[in-house]
Design a protein around this motif. Structure first.
Motif, mmCIF file in Angstrom:
data_model
loop_
_atom_site.group_PDB
_atom_site.id
_atom_site.type_symbol
_atom_site.label_atom_id
_atom_site.label_comp_id
_atom_site.label_asym_id
_atom_site.label_seq_id
_atom_site.Cartn_x
_atom_site.Cartn_y
_atom_site.Cartn_z
ATOM 1 N N LEU A 141 -29.621 -44.779 19.706
ATOM 2 C CA LEU A 141 -28.902 -45.989 19.917
ATOM 3 C C LEU A 141 -29.041 -47.873 20.218
ATOM 4 N N ILE A 142 -30.289 -47.959 19.515
ATOM 5 C CA ILE A 142 -30.905 -50.049 19.292
ATOM 6 C C ILE A 142 -29.992 -50.533 18.382
ATOM 7 N N LYS A 143 -29.984 -49.386 17.200
ATOM 8 C CA LYS A 143 -29.730 -49.294 15.948
ATOM 9 C C LYS A 143 -27.626 -49.645 15.910
ATOM 10 N N LYS A 144 -27.472 -48.868 16.895
ATOM 11 C CA LYS A 144 -25.691 -49.071 16.701
ATOM 12 C C LYS A 144 -25.765 -50.332 17.808
ATOM 13 N N TRP A 145 -26.559 -50.449 18.464
ATOM 14 C CA TRP A 145 -26.271 -51.707 19.607
ATOM 15 C C TRP A 145 -26.399 -53.146 18.512
ATOM 16 N N CYS A 146 -27.100 -53.602 17.679
ATOM 17 C CA CYS A 146 -27.248 -54.255 16.712
ATOM 18 C C CYS A 146 -25.913 -54.813 16.145
ATOM 19 N N ASN A 147 -25.911 -53.572 15.499
ATOM 20 C CA ASN A 147 -24.451 -53.259 14.894
ATOM 21 C C ASN A 147 -23.054 -53.858 15.027
ATOM 22 N N ASP A 148 -23.352 -53.409 16.767
ATOM 23 C CA ASP A 148 -22.416 -54.198 17.700
ATOM 24 C C ASP A 148 -22.382 -55.339 17.569
ATOM 25 N N ASN A 149 -23.386 -55.847 18.325
ATOM 26 C CA ASN A 149 -23.959 -57.398 18.678
ATOM 27 C C ASN A 149 -24.220 -58.303 17.881
ATOM 28 N N LYS A 150 -24.053 -58.160 16.287
ATOM 29 C CA LYS A 150 -24.160 -59.410 15.980
ATOM 30 C C LYS A 150 -23.552 -59.914 15.907
ATOM 31 N N GLU A 151 -22.302 -60.043 15.903
ATOM 32 C CA GLU A 151 -21.228 -61.048 15.715
ATOM 33 C C GLU A 151 -21.552 -61.791 16.899
ATOM 34 N N ASN A 152 -21.729 -61.230 18.332
ATOM 35 C CA ASN A 152 -21.965 -62.665 19.588
ATOM 36 C C ASN A 152 -23.219 -63.221 19.714
ATOM 37 N N PHE A 153 -24.169 -62.881 18.789
ATOM 38 C CA PHE A 153 -25.496 -63.503 18.799
ATOM 39 C C PHE A 153 -24.848 -64.759 17.310
ATOM 40 N N ASN A 154 -24.361 -64.075 16.493
ATOM 41 C CA ASN A 154 -23.580 -65.098 15.291
ATOM 42 C C ASN A 154 -24.506 -64.329 14.666
ATOM 43 N N LEU A 155 -25.166 -63.442 14.526
ATOM 44 C CA LEU A 155 -25.856 -63.326 13.651
ATOM 45 C C LEU A 155 -25.586 -62.793 12.132
ATOM 46 N N GLU A 156 -26.114 -62.933 11.147
ATOM 47 C CA GLU A 156 -25.298 -62.751 9.955
ATOM 48 C C GLU A 156 -26.020 -61.095 9.224
ATOM 49 N N LEU A 188 -32.726 -58.269 26.062
ATOM 50 C CA LEU A 188 -32.088 -59.339 24.624
ATOM 51 C C LEU A 188 -31.314 -60.263 25.270
ATOM 52 N N HIS A 189 -30.580 -59.783 26.495
ATOM 53 C CA HIS A 189 -29.150 -60.869 26.563
ATOM 54 C C HIS A 189 -29.600 -62.197 27.531
ATOM 55 N N SER A 190 -30.733 -62.680 28.176
ATOM 56 C CA SER A 190 -31.123 -63.065 28.691
ATOM 57 C C SER A 190 -31.785 -63.800 28.732
ATOM 58 N N PHE A 191 -32.202 -65.531 29.226
ATOM 59 C CA PHE A 191 -32.920 -66.938 28.202
ATOM 60 C C PHE A 191 -34.269 -66.595 28.445
#
Length: 311
Positions: free
Chosen positions: A153-168, A220-223
């Motif tokens: 689940l964590i791996k899939k979430w990272c792949n789905d959200n890397k663009e949202n975090f602007n991370l290559e 992870l989304h929090s400040f």
């Protein structure tokens, strides 16, 4: 009159009768004069017959109508004062039939409600059995299987959200970015927590018996997650270095181009040198030709000249 139908055994479709079938039913139950009365007052269906409060009320009115006068003579007693009294059997027949039809309607409504409740109960039972089966299947997961499920689940979430975090490149790794703890309690119910590298301990909820990681995602989304800030900063360093290197290369190219003579200027200088060289050569050749044409004095001529000068 012979009765084909009885109030206790009404036909199954009696509530949907209309037109000819309705009038045939009324005639078999009450009689032909009653049918003619309903036709006169435009009652043509079972539903309208049940909704009308008193079908015989028209006979109590002083209406000038020949057909009504005939019906009054058939359904009423004529009194000495020329008024009409509706026969008790006629009144009883209409009221009893209306009551029986309404009871039939209530029976159908109750039967339909029971069937609906039974269907809902069956659906609920099936859903409960399905859910129980799923929970039983899920609860049979071992601790390694639960752990593998969470990591996926964590791996899939990272792949789905890397663009949202602007991370290559964005992957969260166990024992580097977080620590996962899964165990069964005394009721064999799976319990799980995850500790972020920033130090925050997060309890993971369940969907049925499956572990969900939504609480960790919210963190992870929090400040307040310093680990996420570090990941973003480390990911930007190669980009900044690449930009600086590209800027340096561009500056060196500009300086090099300014210090070198351009090809156009070099070509112009070469043409100028080429044009000046032939002129100098032609002057040298002219002088040489003049020297060749001038006569060289002989020895006798030179002596004579010397003698004349002595004289």
């Amino acid at each position: 009159m012979h009765r084909d139908y009885y109030f206790g055994h009404l036909p199954s479709n009696v509530l949907a009768l209309s037109g000819y079938e309705f009038f045939q039913f009324i005639q078999s139950i009450l009689g032909e004069p009653e049918v003619n009365l309903l036709k006169k007052i435009s009652v043509k269906t079972t539903s309208s017959f049940m909704n009308i409060e008193d079908p015989l009320a028209v006979l109590k009115q002083d209406i000038d109508d020949e057909e009504l006068e005939i019906l009054k003579k058939q359904l009423c007693f004529k009194m000495k004062n020329d008024n009409y009294l509706i026969k008790p059997g006629v009144e009883s027949g209409f009221s009893s039939l209306q009551k029986a039809l309404k009871e039939k309607l209530n029976q159908q409504i109750n039967s339909s409600t029971k069937k609906k409740q039974q269907r809902n109960g069956d659906v609920s039972s099936i859903s409960s059995l399905t859910l129980s089966s799923q929970e039983a299947k899920t609860s049979s997961f071992s601790l390694p299987e639960h752990k593998s499920h969470v990591l996926q689940l964590i791996k899939k979430w990272c792949n789905d959200n890397k663009e949202n975090f602007n991370l290559e490149n964005f992957q969260l790794e166990e024992d580097i970015d977080f620590t996962l703890n899964i165990q069964f309690d005394e009721n064999s119910t799976v319990q799980a927590t995850i500790k972020c590298k920033c130090g925050k301990l997060i309890s993971l909820c369940r969907n049925g018996s499956k572990i969900q990681v939504s609480n960790y995602y919210k963190h992870l989304h929090s400040f307040g997650c310093s680990r996420m800030k570090e990941i973003k900063r480390d990911n930007r360093k190669p980009q900044v270095q690449q930009q600086q290197l590209q800027s340096t290369i561009t500056s060196l190219r500009v300086l090099t181009s300014q210090s070198c003579v351009s090809p156009v200027e070099a070509h112009a200088d070469e043409m100028a040198d080429t044009q000046s060289t032939p002129n100098e050569s032609s002057v040298s050749r002219s002088q040489s030709s003049l020297n060749l044409k001038r006569p060289i004095p002989s020895g006798s001529q030179h002596s004579a000249s010397t003698k004349r000068s002595r004289r």
